[in-house]
Design a protein around this motif. Sequence first.
Motif, PDB file in Angstrom:
ATOM      1  N   PHE A 154     -34.744 -28.893   7.491  1.00 43.30           N
ATOM      2  CA  PHE A 154     -34.011 -30.018   8.069  1.00 43.30           C
ATOM      3  C   PHE A 154     -34.787 -31.323   7.857  1.00 43.30           C
ATOM      4  N   ASP A 155     -36.055 -31.314   8.192  1.00 38.66           N
ATOM      5  CA  ASP A 155     -36.893 -32.508   8.091  1.00 38.66           C
ATOM      6  C   ASP A 155     -36.965 -33.006   6.655  1.00 38.66           C
ATOM      7  N   HIS A 156     -37.215 -32.087   5.726  1.00 39.44           N
ATOM      8  CA  HIS A 156     -37.390 -32.475   4.328  1.00 39.44           C
ATOM      9  C   HIS A 156     -36.073 -32.910   3.693  1.00 39.44           C
ATOM     10  N   TYR A 157     -34.982 -32.274   4.077  1.00 38.09           N
ATOM     11  CA  TYR A 157     -33.694 -32.635   3.494  1.00 38.09           C
ATOM     12  C   TYR A 157     -33.355 -34.097   3.767  1.00 38.09           C
ATOM     13  N   TYR A 158     -33.602 -34.532   4.990  1.00 37.12           N
ATOM     14  CA  TYR A 158     -33.216 -35.888   5.350  1.00 37.12           C
ATOM     15  C   TYR A 158     -34.199 -36.943   4.843  1.00 37.12           C
ATOM     16  N   SER A 159     -35.422 -36.560   4.542  1.00 33.21           N
ATOM     17  CA  SER A 159     -36.394 -37.560   4.096  1.00 33.21           C
ATOM     18  C   SER A 159     -36.541 -37.613   2.583  1.00 33.21           C
ATOM     19  N   ASP A 160     -36.575 -36.457   1.927  1.00 34.73           N
ATOM     20  CA  ASP A 160     -36.930 -36.413   0.507  1.00 34.73           C
ATOM     21  C   ASP A 160     -35.982 -37.214  -0.380  1.00 34.73           C
ATOM     22  N   CYS A 161     -34.690 -37.228  -0.034  1.00 37.11           N
ATOM     23  CA  CYS A 161     -33.724 -37.896  -0.902  1.00 37.11           C
ATOM     24  C   CYS A 161     -33.880 -39.408  -0.889  1.00 37.11           C
ATOM     25  N   SER A 162     -34.683 -39.934   0.024  1.00 35.82           N
ATOM     26  CA  SER A 162     -34.903 -41.384   0.098  1.00 35.82           C
ATOM     27  C   SER A 162     -36.195 -41.808  -0.594  1.00 35.82           C
TER      28      SER A 162
ATOM     29  N   PHE B 225     -16.244 -27.308   2.801  1.00 34.49           N
ATOM     30  CA  PHE B 225     -17.413 -28.138   3.092  1.00 34.49           C
ATOM     31  C   PHE B 225     -18.517 -27.328   3.780  1.00 34.49           C
ATOM     32  N   LEU B 226     -18.166 -26.443   4.679  1.00 32.07           N
ATOM     33  CA  LEU B 226     -19.186 -25.598   5.300  1.00 32.07           C
ATOM     34  C   LEU B 226     -19.877 -24.731   4.268  1.00 32.07           C
ATOM     35  N   LEU B 227     -19.150 -24.329   3.252  1.00 33.58           N
ATOM     36  CA  LEU B 227     -19.705 -23.473   2.207  1.00 33.58           C
ATOM     37  C   LEU B 227     -20.535 -24.251   1.200  1.00 33.58           C
ATOM     38  N   ASN B 228     -20.130 -25.469   0.877  1.00 31.33           N
ATOM     39  CA  ASN B 228     -20.719 -26.182  -0.260  1.00 31.33           C
ATOM     40  C   ASN B 228     -21.523 -27.427   0.087  1.00 31.33           C
ATOM     41  N   ASP B 229     -21.344 -27.972   1.269  1.00 28.31           N
ATOM     42  CA  ASP B 229     -22.043 -29.194   1.648  1.00 28.31           C
ATOM     43  C   ASP B 229     -23.437 -28.838   2.161  1.00 28.31           C
ATOM     44  N   LYS B 230     -24.450 -29.256   1.412  1.00 32.11           N
ATOM     45  CA  LYS B 230     -25.831 -28.934   1.776  1.00 32.11           C
ATOM     46  C   LYS B 230     -26.185 -29.467   3.154  1.00 32.11           C
ATOM     47  N   MET B 231     -25.700 -30.648   3.490  1.00 30.15           N
ATOM     48  CA  MET B 231     -26.010 -31.225   4.793  1.00 30.15           C
ATOM     49  C   MET B 231     -25.461 -30.357   5.919  1.00 30.15           C
ATOM     50  N   ALA B 232     -24.237 -29.858   5.748  1.00 32.22           N
ATOM     51  CA  ALA B 232     -23.644 -29.000   6.777  1.00 32.22           C
ATOM     52  C   ALA B 232     -24.458 -27.721   6.941  1.00 32.22           C
ATOM     53  N   GLN B 233     -24.935 -27.157   5.829  1.00 36.60           N
ATOM     54  CA  GLN B 233     -25.717 -25.924   5.894  1.00 36.60           C
ATOM     55  C   GLN B 233     -27.067 -26.155   6.570  1.00 36.60           C
ATOM     56  N   VAL B 234     -27.730 -27.246   6.204  1.00 35.88           N
ATOM     57  CA  VAL B 234     -29.026 -27.576   6.812  1.00 35.88           C
ATOM     58  C   VAL B 234     -28.859 -27.796   8.314  1.00 35.88           C
ATOM     59  N   ASN B 235     -27.828 -28.535   8.693  1.00 38.32           N
ATOM     60  CA  ASN B 235     -27.589 -28.800  10.110  1.00 38.32           C
ATOM     61  C   ASN B 235     -27.275 -27.517  10.872  1.00 38.32           C
ATOM     62  N   MET B 236     -26.498 -26.634  10.256  1.00 43.47           N
ATOM     63  CA  MET B 236     -26.124 -25.393  10.927  1.00 43.47           C
ATOM     64  C   MET B 236     -27.340 -24.490  11.131  1.00 43.47           C
ATOM     65  N   GLU B 237     -28.177 -24.363  10.108  1.00 44.69           N
ATOM     66  CA  GLU B 237     -29.385 -23.540  10.232  1.00 44.69           C
ATOM     67  C   GLU B 237     -30.328 -24.121  11.279  1.00 44.69           C
ATOM     68  N   PHE B 238     -30.472 -25.435  11.275  1.00 47.87           N
ATOM     69  CA  PHE B 238     -31.337 -26.103  12.236  1.00 47.87           C
ATOM     70  C   PHE B 238     -30.835 -25.875  13.667  1.00 47.87           C
TER      71      PHE B 238
ATOM     72  N   ASN C  10     -32.382 -25.014  17.747  1.00 49.19           N
ATOM     73  CA  ASN C  10     -31.832 -25.642  18.945  1.00 49.19           C
ATOM     74  C   ASN C  10     -31.043 -24.747  19.879  1.00 49.19           C
ATOM     75  N   TYR C  11     -30.394 -23.727  19.353  1.00 46.26           N
ATOM     76  CA  TYR C  11     -29.309 -23.079  20.092  1.00 46.26           C
ATOM     77  C   TYR C  11     -29.746 -22.559  21.460  1.00 46.26           C
ATOM     78  N   GLN C  12     -30.814 -21.796  21.511  1.00 43.38           N
ATOM     79  CA  GLN C  12     -31.253 -21.240  22.798  1.00 43.38           C
ATOM     80  C   GLN C  12     -31.809 -22.332  23.713  1.00 43.38           C
ATOM     81  N   GLY C  13     -32.540 -23.254  23.140  1.00 37.49           N
ATOM     82  CA  GLY C  13     -33.158 -24.301  23.946  1.00 37.49           C
ATOM     83  C   GLY C  13     -32.170 -25.254  24.578  1.00 37.49           C
ATOM     84  N   LEU C  14     -31.018 -25.437  23.949  1.00 37.54           N
ATOM     85  CA  LEU C  14     -30.020 -26.354  24.499  1.00 37.54           C
ATOM     86  C   LEU C  14     -29.473 -25.898  25.846  1.00 37.54           C
TER      87      LEU C  14
END
Length: 364
Positions: A165-173, A101-114, A119-123
Amino acid sequence: MKLFPSLKKRYAKEQLTATQAQRLAQEIAFGPVVFQVSRLMLKFGIFRLLADQRQGLTLAQIAESAHLSVYAAQVLLEASLTIGTVLIDEERYTLSKAGWFLLNDKMAQVNMEFNHDVNYQGLFHLEEALRNERPEGLKVFGTWPTIYEGLSSLPPQVQKSWFGFDHYYSDCSFDQALEIVFSRPIRTLLDVGGNTGRWATRCVAHHPQVEVTIMDLPQQLAMMKEQTSTLPGAARIHGHGANLLDASVPFPTGFDAIWMSQFLDCFSEAEVTAILTRAARSMTADSRLYIMETFWDRQKFETAAYCLTQISIYFTALANGNSKMYHSDDMERCIHAAGLTVEETYDHLGMGHSILQCRLRETT
């Protein structure tokens, strides 16, 4: 708190045994390590190697193919084995379902890159952000009051992951949303917080006469014009520069529909109510306001609710310090306070969006 049945089943009662709960506690404690190990297993191509070699590979074969030392490959593989993304039989590593799933799930990849790029340093500054209700983590990128003023100035890779990240979650709707919005006669549409104009371009392509005005920060409108200038229908896309947090700035009038997609989650409840109140003042009895959001309580699948409540922390630490992915009850309370009412609710669009179709509330 109201929840869809699939969520209530998961969140109302304890799901784990004591041993499972202990394991989860340690997964949380080592969360940053788990994240970076898994990200690098992707980046170094080790998950891909294992996916392509179903019979498995030895440590030496993986190290050679990934151009890593045996030591580097070994620490990654052993950590991944206990994380659960790879398996081992005798001396051969294979890919687990989670690794797949980490390799093939687009949502997981988008979330990981985001999470890595944005986020990583700012958190690291989340505690300050929670105490001060300001995006204290944003200082790793610049001195803007919110991330939105700084979007055009973020480092290229950060920008890429943010918009991805933004476009992935909006465009599909958008396909379903277009059918809902244009089921009523619409000649003029106000796209509030229209960002780079992706919804506006879909609207003018869908309807040959509609005129779309994007209301957003001037720097966002500059990016929008650059993105849309050569696209079909660009002449019917207009800009209206405004700081939507400035309570003295009225909404323009004369629109059949007002559209807010993944926009109100960028503001606190008080700000949402103030924005909707100004929108209501610009409406007539015949106009409609459409709010498209991923409400975490209205998700069909529990994994989606998990992702959305974690995304709320991005808003706290980096975006603005005081907004979140909303529970639909909270949004409806703001809608009612603004003098509007929800006329229709559409659920399960795209990746889990809902649309609240609003009109002016009748007064007695």
